[in-house]
Design an enzyme around this catalytic site. Structure first.
Site, PDB file in Angstrom:
ATOM      1  N   HIS A  75     -14.029  35.553 -64.540  1.00 48.22           N
ATOM      2  CA  HIS A  75     -14.315  35.814 -65.542  1.00 48.22           C
ATOM      3  C   HIS A  75     -12.877  34.893 -66.041  1.00 48.22           C
ATOM      4  CE1 HIS A  75     -17.140  38.890 -63.120  1.00 48.22           C
ATOM      5  NE2 HIS A  75     -17.556  37.826 -62.801  1.00 48.22           N
ATOM      6  N   HIS A 232     -24.443  33.226 -65.988  1.00 54.43           N
ATOM      7  CA  HIS A 232     -23.616  33.436 -65.010  1.00 54.43           C
ATOM      8  C   HIS A 232     -22.328  33.064 -64.393  1.00 54.43           C
ATOM      9  CE1 HIS A 232     -20.164  36.887 -64.112  1.00 54.43           C
ATOM     10  NE2 HIS A 232     -20.575  36.472 -62.690  1.00 54.43           N
ATOM     11  N   ASP A 236     -19.285  31.197 -63.386  1.00 55.54           N
ATOM     12  CA  ASP A 236     -18.170  31.632 -62.302  1.00 55.54           C
ATOM     13  C   ASP A 236     -17.516  30.731 -62.355  1.00 55.54           C
ATOM     14  OD1 ASP A 236     -18.712  34.213 -61.390  1.00 55.54           O
ATOM     15  OD2 ASP A 236     -19.768  34.020 -60.284  1.00 55.54           O
ATOM     16  N   HIS A 259     -18.026  30.432 -54.806  1.00 57.69           N
ATOM     17  CA  HIS A 259     -16.893  30.391 -55.124  1.00 57.69           C
ATOM     18  C   HIS A 259     -16.821  29.859 -53.912  1.00 57.69           C
ATOM     19  CE1 HIS A 259     -16.728  33.302 -57.950  1.00 57.69           C
ATOM     20  NE2 HIS A 259     -17.196  34.667 -56.855  1.00 57.69           N
TER      21      HIS A 259
END
Length: 294
Positions: A75, A232, A236, A259
């Site tokens: 973030h 969001h 990321d 991720h």
């Protein structure tokens, strides 16, 4: 366009997502070609930012070594990416970044307070030269050559509030602040309860995440955007791409990326010079990219 650092050191204290304890974060300027360096003040441990420093991607992007680690850096790094910061020392006194409100908005405010210092050396960026992709079943993340920077993300959750949604974002600092930075991370109440039983996510609350039960959003204020979840995911992805230490000139796209897949993509990108080249921005011949940092 030249390299950037911050004009002055700034500091903030916030709660860590997993331990639920106060974390002090201080940002300090660094000289040209220093890069982004994280520093665990409690361990006197420096962790230069690079894909090789990533040690875990299960719940967040984590960098470190057997000496110590720093979790949930994405973030913060998305704001660093958006502001075009090249050289910065990121000092924390614990093993995770403060979660703030679960978005990048607080980090944007912190960078605004610090101010931008333009340095003497040309800004170096990574230009994508060929299409590269990482897949896991029908999930994928992809980078393709482009003279402009864009992020396109689609997700599909079997949940009545989320479902299938997408977001496209043409890169720019102003656009990031308006369209992406305020999008919060999200979690399901049943998962949070399980994690907290394992002494994880102890700092998670409706003040720093979108909470969902099986049917609805639990936050009294509701969503900030109709498709806040997809936005969001772009946030990321920007942070995960910044793990390379540089802005990337190219087009990013994903369906149900993570991720883990983002990390694999940056490793694959940098594994072969046929995939990319490091160029000074004033040689990249992308006027629009340079303008996007204004």
């Amino acid at each position: 366009m030249n390299q950037r650092t911050i004009r002055k050191a700034v500091e903030v204290v916030g709660i860590g997502l997993h331990k639920g304890e106060p974390i002090r974060l201080r940002l300090e300027p660094l000289g040209t070609d220093a890069g982004i360096i994280f520093y665990r003040e409690d361990l006197a441990l420096s962790i230069p930012l690079s894909p090789s420093a990533v040690i875990d991607t299960q719940m967040a992007t984590v960098i470190g070594s057997d000496r110590g680690y720093i979790s949930t850096i994405e973030h913060f790094l998305s704001a660093v990416y958006a502001y075009g910061i090249d050289n910065l020392r990121v000092v924390v006194d614990g093993n995770e970044m403060p979660i703030m409100d679960g978005s990048s908005a607080s980090f944007c405010i912190l960078l605004d307070e610090a101010g931008i210092e333009v340095q003497d050396e040309a800004k170096k960026i990574i230009r994508v030269k060929k299409r590269i992709e990482v897949r896991d079943g029908n999930k994928f993340v992809r980078l393709e050559p482009s003279d402009e920077v864009s992020f396109n993300f689609e997700i599909d959750f079997k949940h009545p509030v989320i479902g299938r949604q997408s977001q496209s974002y043409s890169f720019g600092t102003k656009h990031f602040i308006e369209e992406i930075a305020r999008a919060r991370t999200f979690g399901f109440a049943k998962d949070i309860q399980y994690l907290q039983s394992m002494n994880l996510a102890l700092g998670a609350s409706l003040n720093n995440a979108i909470g969902l039960d099986d049917e609805k959003v639990l936050n009294p204020e509701g969503l900030r955007f109709e498709n806040e979840f997809a936005r969001h995911k772009i946030l990321d992805a920007m942070g995960d791409m910044m793990v390379t230490g540089h802005n990337i000139l190219g087009s990013y796209s994903s369906f149900a990326g993570s991720h883990k897949l983002n990390h694999q993509l940056t490793v694959k990108l940098l594994s072969d010079t046929a995939n990319y080249e490091m160029v000074a921005l004033n040689r990249a011949k992308s006027v629009e990219f340079e303008k996007s940092f204004a």
